[in-house]
Design a protein around this motif. Sequence first.
Motif, mmCIF file in Angstrom:
data_model
loop_
_atom_site.group_PDB
_atom_site.id
_atom_site.type_symbol
_atom_site.label_atom_id
_atom_site.label_comp_id
_atom_site.label_asym_id
_atom_site.label_seq_id
_atom_site.Cartn_x
_atom_site.Cartn_y
_atom_site.Cartn_z
ATOM 1 N N TRP A 8 0.828 -1.204 0.000
ATOM 2 C CA TRP A 8 0.000 0.000 0.000
ATOM 3 C C TRP A 8 0.863 1.255 0.000
ATOM 4 O O TRP A 8 0.614 2.196 -0.760
ATOM 5 C CB TRP A 8 -0.952 0.017 1.201
ATOM 6 N N VAL A 9 1.903 1.281 0.842
ATOM 7 C CA VAL A 9 2.789 2.446 0.876
ATOM 8 C C VAL A 9 3.522 2.585 -0.456
ATOM 9 O O VAL A 9 3.620 3.681 -1.016
ATOM 10 C CB VAL A 9 3.787 2.331 2.043
ATOM 11 N N ALA A 10 4.034 1.482 -0.990
ATOM 12 C CA ALA A 10 4.753 1.541 -2.263
ATOM 13 C C ALA A 10 3.865 2.058 -3.383
ATOM 14 O O ALA A 10 4.284 2.907 -4.184
ATOM 15 C CB ALA A 10 5.296 0.157 -2.614
ATOM 16 N N ASP A 11 2.632 1.591 -3.446
ATOM 17 C CA ASP A 11 1.722 1.984 -4.529
ATOM 18 C C ASP A 11 1.235 3.423 -4.394
ATOM 19 O O ASP A 11 0.811 4.027 -5.386
ATOM 20 C CB ASP A 11 0.529 1.036 -4.579
ATOM 21 N N ASN A 12 1.274 3.971 -3.182
ATOM 22 C CA ASN A 12 0.773 5.326 -2.947
ATOM 23 C C ASN A 12 1.869 6.314 -2.552
ATOM 24 O O ASN A 12 1.567 7.410 -2.093
ATOM 25 C CB ASN A 12 -0.293 5.298 -1.838
ATOM 26 N N TYR A 13 3.111 5.944 -2.767
ATOM 27 C CA TYR A 13 4.223 6.729 -2.252
ATOM 28 C C TYR A 13 4.187 8.187 -2.717
ATOM 29 O O TYR A 13 4.382 9.113 -1.927
ATOM 30 C CB TYR A 13 5.543 6.073 -2.671
ATOM 31 N N GLU A 14 3.908 8.397 -3.994
ATOM 32 C CA GLU A 14 3.875 9.765 -4.523
ATOM 33 C C GLU A 14 2.733 10.571 -3.915
ATOM 34 O O GLU A 14 2.859 11.792 -3.736
ATOM 35 C CB GLU A 14 3.740 9.741 -6.053
ATOM 36 N N ARG A 15 1.632 9.922 -3.585
ATOM 37 C CA ARG A 15 0.495 10.629 -2.986
ATOM 38 C C ARG A 15 0.737 10.927 -1.508
ATOM 39 O O ARG A 15 0.247 11.925 -0.977
ATOM 40 C CB ARG A 15 -0.778 9.798 -3.144
ATOM 41 N N LEU A 16 1.479 10.053 -0.834
ATOM 42 C CA LEU A 16 1.722 10.238 0.588
ATOM 43 C C LEU A 16 2.730 11.354 0.847
ATOM 44 O O LEU A 16 2.615 12.092 1.832
ATOM 45 C CB LEU A 16 2.222 8.932 1.207
ATOM 46 N N TRP A 17 3.747 11.468 -0.008
ATOM 47 C CA TRP A 17 4.787 12.488 0.170
ATOM 48 C C TRP A 17 4.965 13.274 -1.130
ATOM 49 O O TRP A 17 6.026 13.234 -1.771
ATOM 50 C CB TRP A 17 6.101 11.831 0.591
ATOM 51 N N PRO A 18 3.948 14.028 -1.563
ATOM 52 C CA PRO A 18 4.039 14.733 -2.850
ATOM 53 C C PRO A 18 5.147 15.765 -2.894
ATOM 54 O O PRO A 18 5.667 16.082 -3.971
ATOM 55 C CB PRO A 18 2.655 15.392 -2.992
ATOM 56 N N GLU A 19 5.542 16.314 -1.742
ATOM 57 C CA GLU A 19 6.591 17.326 -1.727
ATOM 58 C C GLU A 19 7.933 16.778 -2.206
ATOM 59 O O GLU A 19 8.806 17.548 -2.625
ATOM 60 C CB GLU A 19 6.750 17.910 -0.315
ATOM 61 N N LEU A 20 8.090 15.461 -2.175
ATOM 62 C CA LEU A 20 9.340 14.852 -2.630
ATOM 63 C C LEU A 20 9.420 14.746 -4.146
ATOM 64 O O LEU A 20 10.492 14.432 -4.682
ATOM 65 C CB LEU A 20 9.496 13.446 -2.026
ATOM 66 N N PHE A 21 8.313 15.006 -4.822
ATOM 67 C CA PHE A 21 8.258 14.785 -6.266
ATOM 68 C C PHE A 21 8.109 16.069 -7.067
ATOM 69 O O PHE A 21 7.957 16.012 -8.282
ATOM 70 C CB PHE A 21 7.125 13.805 -6.594
ATOM 71 N N VAL A 22 8.171 17.219 -6.406
ATOM 72 C CA VAL A 22 8.230 18.465 -7.165
ATOM 73 C C VAL A 22 9.591 18.516 -7.867
ATOM 74 O O VAL A 22 10.576 17.944 -7.372
ATOM 75 C CB VAL A 22 8.025 19.690 -6.254
ATOM 76 N N PRO A 23 9.686 19.152 -9.028
ATOM 77 C CA PRO A 23 10.932 19.095 -9.803
ATOM 78 C C PRO A 23 12.180 19.479 -9.025
ATOM 79 O O PRO A 23 13.222 18.818 -9.145
ATOM 80 C CB PRO A 23 10.659 20.053 -10.963
ATOM 81 N N SER A 24 12.098 20.525 -8.191
ATOM 82 C CA SER A 24 13.308 20.965 -7.485
ATOM 83 C C SER A 24 13.774 19.934 -6.467
ATOM 84 O O SER A 24 14.978 19.833 -6.179
ATOM 85 C CB SER A 24 13.051 22.303 -6.787
ATOM 86 N N ALA A 25 12.850 19.163 -5.911
ATOM 87 C CA ALA A 25 13.218 18.149 -4.923
ATOM 88 C C ALA A 25 13.920 16.963 -5.556
ATOM 89 O O ALA A 25 14.521 16.150 -4.855
ATOM 90 C CB ALA A 25 11.972 17.673 -4.176
ATOM 91 N N ILE A 26 13.853 16.865 -6.870
ATOM 92 C CA ILE A 26 14.538 15.794 -7.596
ATOM 93 C C ILE A 26 15.735 16.340 -8.358
ATOM 94 O O ILE A 26 16.854 15.824 -8.245
ATOM 95 C CB ILE A 26 13.560 15.086 -8.558
ATOM 96 N N ASP A 27 15.524 17.410 -9.112
ATOM 97 C CA ASP A 27 16.579 17.916 -9.991
ATOM 98 C C ASP A 27 17.804 18.380 -9.221
ATOM 99 O O ASP A 27 18.945 18.120 -9.642
ATOM 100 C CB ASP A 27 16.049 19.061 -10.848
ATOM 101 N N ASP A 28 17.605 19.082 -8.088
ATOM 102 C CA ASP A 28 18.750 19.564 -7.321
ATOM 103 C C ASP A 28 19.590 18.406 -6.798
ATOM 104 O O ASP A 28 20.825 18.468 -6.779
ATOM 105 C CB ASP A 28 18.276 20.436 -6.146
ATOM 106 N N VAL A 29 18.910 17.343 -6.353
ATOM 107 C CA VAL A 29 19.615 16.164 -5.848
ATOM 108 C C VAL A 29 20.402 15.488 -6.967
ATOM 109 O O VAL A 29 21.592 15.164 -6.821
ATOM 110 C CB VAL A 29 18.619 15.167 -5.216
ATOM 111 N N VAL A 30 19.747 15.287 -8.094
ATOM 112 C CA VAL A 30 20.374 14.584 -9.210
ATOM 113 C C VAL A 30 21.549 15.386 -9.760
ATOM 114 O O VAL A 30 22.584 14.813 -10.141
ATOM 115 C CB VAL A 30 19.323 14.278 -10.292
ATOM 116 N N ASP A 31 21.427 16.708 -9.789
ATOM 117 C CA ASP A 31 22.541 17.542 -10.255
ATOM 118 C C ASP A 31 23.794 17.290 -9.420
ATOM 119 O O ASP A 31 24.903 17.117 -9.960
ATOM 120 C CB ASP A 31 22.167 19.031 -10.171
ATOM 121 N N VAL A 32 23.629 17.272 -8.098
ATOM 122 C CA VAL A 32 24.775 17.073 -7.206
ATOM 123 C C VAL A 32 25.337 15.670 -7.364
ATOM 124 O O VAL A 32 26.558 15.477 -7.479
ATOM 125 C CB VAL A 32 24.368 17.341 -5.744
ATOM 126 N N LEU A 33 24.460 14.672 -7.373
ATOM 127 C CA LEU A 33 24.935 13.290 -7.442
ATOM 128 C C LEU A 33 25.617 12.995 -8.772
ATOM 129 O O LEU A 33 26.626 12.277 -8.819
ATOM 130 C CB LEU A 33 23.770 12.335 -7.208
#
Length: 242
Positions: A8-33
Motif C-alpha cells: 500500500w505504501v509503495a503503490d501510494n508513495y507519490e500521494r503520501l509524500w508529494p513534496e518529494l516529487f516536485v521538480p526541485s526536490a529531484i533535480d537539485d539532488v540529481v545535479d549534485v549526485l
Amino acid sequence: MTVPFDDWVADNYERLWPELFVPSAIDDVVDVLEALAAGRPALELGIGTGRIAVPLALRGVEVHGIELSPPMARRVLEQPEGERIAVTIGDLAHVSAGSSFGLVYVVRNTITNLTTQDAQVAAFANAAAHLEAGGVLVVENYVPELRRLPPDENVHVFAATPTHVGYEEYDVAAQIAVSHHTWVIDGQVRSLASTHRFVWPAELDLMARMAGLALRERWADWTGTAFTSESRSHVSVWEKTA
C-alpha cells in the motif's frame, strides 16, 4: 530495523509524500549526485521507488540499489528506464551489491531507519566497502528537532494539512523517534508509524571516520547553502582515502 514498507505504501508513495516529487526536490539532488559520480557507477542504499535513482540513470549514470522492501523495489522496475537499474533486496547495513562504485548515497533520512548505533556504524562500513579509493559517500539527513520541543514535552508536529497529520514522538535517552502519520486517501483514513534512531552530524562524522572516510563537504541542502547551527537538515559528503 524498521519494518519495510508494504504494497500500500509503495503503490501510494507519490500521494503520501508529494513534496518529494516536485521538480526541485529531484533535480537539485540529481545535479549534485551526477557531478559527484563523475562518470563512475553509483549505488543508492535504500533505493525506494527509484525517485532519485531513475532520473540519475537517465543522465547516463550507471546506478545500482539496495532495498529492504520488495514492493518498493518493484516500483523501480515499473518506471521508464527502471530496468536499467540492478536492485539487490536486503538490509543496507550488511548486503553487498557485488561491485565497487565511485559514489554511494543515502537520501531522505534513510540512515535513521537503522534503529541502533551498531546498525548505523555497519551501514557506514558497508558503504565504504563498496567505494573505490577516492569515491564518496553522500548522506542526506535531518538535524534532530529537540530544540523545538517545549519543556517537559516529547512530541513535535511536522505536518498538519487537511489530508495529512504527522508528528514525531521522541525518547531522548534512547535516541529514538517514532514518526506517526495519518492520511485521508480516497475518503479512507490510513495510519503509519515507523521507528527511527535520530543522529547528529558529529556522530555521523565519527562513524565515517571509523569506516575510513574523511569529511569533504557539508551543506544545509542540495543547493549548497552553508550549514549553520540553525540548519534543520544537512547533506554530507565523505571521501574514501587511498
